[in-house]
Design a protein around this motif. Sequence first.
Motif, PDB file in Angstrom:
ATOM      1  N   GLY A  16       0.702  -1.238   0.023  1.00  0.00           N
ATOM      2  CA  GLY A  16      -0.164   0.092   0.042  1.00  0.00           C
ATOM      3  C   GLY A  16       0.738   1.421  -0.120  1.00  0.00           C
ATOM      4  O   GLY A  16       0.197   2.420  -0.044  1.00  0.00           O
ATOM      5  N   TYR A  17       2.283   1.173  -0.006  1.00  0.00           N
ATOM      6  CA  TYR A  17       3.014   2.287   0.107  1.00  0.00           C
ATOM      7  C   TYR A  17       3.264   3.050  -1.243  1.00  0.00           C
ATOM      8  O   TYR A  17       2.732   4.197  -1.381  1.00  0.00           O
ATOM      9  CB  TYR A  17       4.513   2.064   0.504  1.00  0.00           C
ATOM     10  CG  TYR A  17       4.765   1.817   2.050  1.00  0.00           C
ATOM     11  CD1 TYR A  17       3.791   2.175   3.024  1.00  0.00           C
ATOM     12  CD2 TYR A  17       5.637   1.084   2.550  1.00  0.00           C
ATOM     13  CE1 TYR A  17       3.814   1.843   4.386  1.00  0.00           C
ATOM     14  CE2 TYR A  17       5.787   0.599   3.952  1.00  0.00           C
ATOM     15  CZ  TYR A  17       4.806   1.248   4.650  1.00  0.00           C
ATOM     16  OH  TYR A  17       5.055   0.928   6.084  1.00  0.00           O
ATOM     17  N   ARG A  18       3.655   2.218  -2.252  1.00  0.00           N
ATOM     18  CA  ARG A  18       3.520   2.667  -3.671  1.00  0.00           C
ATOM     19  C   ARG A  18       3.038   1.720  -4.598  1.00  0.00           C
ATOM     20  O   ARG A  18       3.072   0.406  -4.234  1.00  0.00           O
ATOM     21  CB  ARG A  18       4.670   3.272  -4.131  1.00  0.00           C
ATOM     22  CG  ARG A  18       5.047   4.568  -3.367  1.00  0.00           C
ATOM     23  CD  ARG A  18       6.269   5.347  -3.878  1.00  0.00           C
ATOM     24  NE  ARG A  18       5.774   6.065  -4.994  1.00  0.00           N
ATOM     25  CZ  ARG A  18       6.599   6.921  -5.821  1.00  0.00           C
ATOM     26  NH1 ARG A  18       7.573   7.276  -5.143  1.00  0.00           N
ATOM     27  NH2 ARG A  18       6.086   7.542  -6.981  1.00  0.00           N
ATOM     28  N   GLY A  19       2.767   2.062  -5.957  1.00  0.00           N
ATOM     29  CA  GLY A  19       2.472   0.952  -6.753  1.00  0.00           C
ATOM     30  C   GLY A  19       3.543  -0.292  -7.032  1.00  0.00           C
ATOM     31  O   GLY A  19       4.698   0.133  -7.005  1.00  0.00           O
ATOM     32  N   LEU A  20       3.151  -1.387  -6.993  1.00  0.00           N
ATOM     33  CA  LEU A  20       3.971  -2.214  -7.322  1.00  0.00           C
ATOM     34  C   LEU A  20       3.526  -3.300  -8.065  1.00  0.00           C
ATOM     35  O   LEU A  20       2.383  -3.482  -8.670  1.00  0.00           O
ATOM     36  CB  LEU A  20       4.290  -3.237  -6.044  1.00  0.00           C
ATOM     37  CG  LEU A  20       5.100  -2.665  -4.740  1.00  0.00           C
ATOM     38  CD1 LEU A  20       5.001  -3.516  -3.481  1.00  0.00           C
ATOM     39  CD2 LEU A  20       6.351  -2.351  -5.199  1.00  0.00           C
ATOM     40  N   ARG A  22       9.733   1.471   2.385  1.00  0.00           N
ATOM     41  CA  ARG A  22       9.088   2.854   3.159  1.00  0.00           C
ATOM     42  C   ARG A  22       9.906   3.882   2.730  1.00  0.00           C
ATOM     43  O   ARG A  22       9.378   4.991   2.329  1.00  0.00           O
ATOM     44  CB  ARG A  22       8.900   2.767   4.624  1.00  0.00           C
ATOM     45  CG  ARG A  22       8.088   3.561   5.310  1.00  0.00           C
ATOM     46  CD  ARG A  22       7.987   3.231   6.686  1.00  0.00           C
ATOM     47  NE  ARG A  22       7.042   3.831   7.422  1.00  0.00           N
ATOM     48  CZ  ARG A  22       7.076   5.088   8.012  1.00  0.00           C
ATOM     49  NH1 ARG A  22       7.996   5.726   8.076  1.00  0.00           N
ATOM     50  NH2 ARG A  22       6.086   5.669   8.656  1.00  0.00           N
ATOM     51  N   LEU A  23      11.124   3.991   2.652  1.00  0.00           N
ATOM     52  CA  LEU A  23      12.149   4.936   2.106  1.00  0.00           C
ATOM     53  C   LEU A  23      11.764   5.348   0.491  1.00  0.00           C
ATOM     54  O   LEU A  23      11.789   6.608   0.245  1.00  0.00           O
ATOM     55  CB  LEU A  23      13.348   4.666   2.445  1.00  0.00           C
ATOM     56  CG  LEU A  23      14.144   4.836   3.902  1.00  0.00           C
ATOM     57  CD1 LEU A  23      15.313   4.345   4.190  1.00  0.00           C
ATOM     58  CD2 LEU A  23      13.761   6.404   4.311  1.00  0.00           C
ATOM     59  N   MET A  24      11.431   4.411   0.081  1.00  0.00           N
ATOM     60  CA  MET A  24      11.231   4.573  -1.378  1.00  0.00           C
ATOM     61  C   MET A  24      10.025   5.514  -1.706  1.00  0.00           C
ATOM     62  O   MET A  24       9.895   5.961  -2.780  1.00  0.00           O
ATOM     63  CB  MET A  24      11.095   3.249  -2.245  1.00  0.00           C
ATOM     64  CG  MET A  24      12.635   2.312  -2.495  1.00  0.00           C
ATOM     65  SD  MET A  24      12.285   0.919  -3.124  1.00  0.00           S
ATOM     66  CE  MET A  24      12.074   1.282  -4.647  1.00  0.00           C
ATOM     67  N   ARG A  25       9.158   5.588  -0.911  1.00  0.00           N
ATOM     68  CA  ARG A  25       7.996   6.444  -1.087  1.00  0.00           C
ATOM     69  C   ARG A  25       8.526   7.691  -1.446  1.00  0.00           C
ATOM     70  O   ARG A  25       7.816   8.574  -1.902  1.00  0.00           O
ATOM     71  CB  ARG A  25       7.122   6.368   0.229  1.00  0.00           C
ATOM     72  CG  ARG A  25       6.426   5.137   0.418  1.00  0.00           C
ATOM     73  CD  ARG A  25       5.275   5.000   1.408  1.00  0.00           C
ATOM     74  NE  ARG A  25       5.791   5.625   2.805  1.00  0.00           N
ATOM     75  CZ  ARG A  25       5.113   5.718   3.734  1.00  0.00           C
ATOM     76  NH1 ARG A  25       3.763   5.471   3.571  1.00  0.00           N
ATOM     77  NH2 ARG A  25       5.708   5.919   5.025  1.00  0.00           N
ATOM     78  N   CYS A  26       9.771   7.966  -0.713  1.00  0.00           N
ATOM     79  CA  CYS A  26      10.194   9.484  -0.755  1.00  0.00           C
ATOM     80  C   CYS A  26      11.013   9.744  -2.054  1.00  0.00           C
ATOM     81  O   CYS A  26      11.278  10.962  -2.520  1.00  0.00           O
ATOM     82  CB  CYS A  26      11.107   9.842   0.430  1.00  0.00           C
ATOM     83  SG  CYS A  26      10.518   9.528   2.095  1.00  0.00           S
ATOM     84  N   LEU A  27      11.254   8.831  -2.997  1.00  0.00           N
ATOM     85  CA  LEU A  27      11.952   9.123  -4.268  1.00  0.00           C
ATOM     86  C   LEU A  27      11.161   9.633  -5.202  1.00  0.00           C
ATOM     87  O   LEU A  27       9.889   9.618  -5.251  1.00  0.00           O
ATOM     88  CB  LEU A  27      12.304   7.711  -4.842  1.00  0.00           C
ATOM     89  CG  LEU A  27      13.245   6.800  -4.143  1.00  0.00           C
ATOM     90  CD1 LEU A  27      13.766   5.496  -4.939  1.00  0.00           C
ATOM     91  CD2 LEU A  27      14.714   7.516  -4.051  1.00  0.00           C
ATOM     92  N   PRO A  28      11.754  10.620  -6.129  1.00  0.00           N
ATOM     93  CA  PRO A  28      10.907  11.154  -7.214  1.00  0.00           C
ATOM     94  C   PRO A  28      10.400  10.055  -8.028  1.00  0.00           C
ATOM     95  O   PRO A  28      10.869   9.082  -8.127  1.00  0.00           O
ATOM     96  CB  PRO A  28      12.175  11.986  -7.874  1.00  0.00           C
ATOM     97  CG  PRO A  28      13.039  12.155  -7.008  1.00  0.00           C
ATOM     98  CD  PRO A  28      12.908  11.016  -5.961  1.00  0.00           C
ATOM     99  N   ASP A  29       9.137  10.301  -8.663  1.00  0.00           N
ATOM    100  CA  ASP A  29       8.556   9.485  -9.477  1.00  0.00           C
ATOM    101  C   ASP A  29       9.552   8.445 -10.242  1.00  0.00           C
ATOM    102  O   ASP A  29       9.543   7.318 -10.766  1.00  0.00           O
ATOM    103  CB  ASP A  29       7.390   9.922 -10.397  1.00  0.00           C
ATOM    104  CG  ASP A  29       6.388  10.245  -9.381  1.00  0.00           C
ATOM    105  OD1 ASP A  29       6.250   9.978  -7.936  1.00  0.00           O
ATOM    106  OD2 ASP A  29       5.346  11.359  -9.731  1.00  0.00           O
ATOM    107  N   ALA A  30      10.133   9.502 -11.297  1.00  0.00           N
ATOM    108  CA  ALA A  30      11.008   8.600 -12.248  1.00  0.00           C
ATOM    109  C   ALA A  30      12.027   7.837 -11.527  1.00  0.00           C
ATOM    110  O   ALA A  30      12.335   6.608 -12.039  1.00  0.00           O
ATOM    111  CB  ALA A  30      11.976   9.754 -13.073  1.00  0.00           C
TER     112      ALA A  30
END
Length: 263
Positions: A153-157, A243-251
Amino acid sequence: MQLTSKRLNPPLADWKGRVVWILGGSSGIGRATAEALYAQGARVIVSARQAPPLREFVEARAGCLALPLDVTDAAAVTSATEAAWAHAGKPLDLIVYCAGHYQPMRATQFDLAEAQRHWAVNYGGALHLLDAVLPMLLAAGNGHLALVGSVAGYRGLPMSLAYGPTKAALNNLAENLYLDLHKWGVGVSIINPGFVETALTAQNSFTMPALIRPEEAARHMLRGWADGRFEMNFPRRFTRWVRLMRCLPDAWYFSAVSRITGA
């Protein structure tokens, strides 16, 4: 009680005399958590669609109750809530929404009925539960409501087209519930496991990093409740990076996930 950044809820550590209701308690994380709580002295009410494993659980454990239940049936959830409160003889100390449905899905094989089934079980059932239990929790001015989400649920996978959005919704729901309920004395937590060895994850055809047993997941959850945490994610050797990857820019995020998963 003064709550710190770590301790956002009143701690639940001593389970003797407490009554817990676990929806989705017939197998996997829910069953392991029911067993762990009973071993700590709690009386446990277990619900799921399949009655036989519920009966098997309570037959060997005094003071426990089996409430077979389809969480997509709002009236049934209301009736089960009344039965759970009657069995407890007092306000429930902990309610855990662990009911879940998972089927790997990509947009290239989109299945509307299957996607709607995910919403009905993973999110709609939680709403049915809230409708039934919130008046009782507010009247009691205590108790704790826990929702089992997922790091999906954090980001798309990849393969999570139907499942991931329902868990993202649970995370947002838990945050809203906490903001509204903590001042009334009601605790709220969201549990976001990584990969746990269950019948659901057995469907995955890819290698699951940091795969853990349901019993380990239950230990993390009991530790989180004892610490008064709002969010629990585990195993940390895996979930902290997700969890940290939620903070990465989309690209950067899309590139990293595609490279790691081969999607």
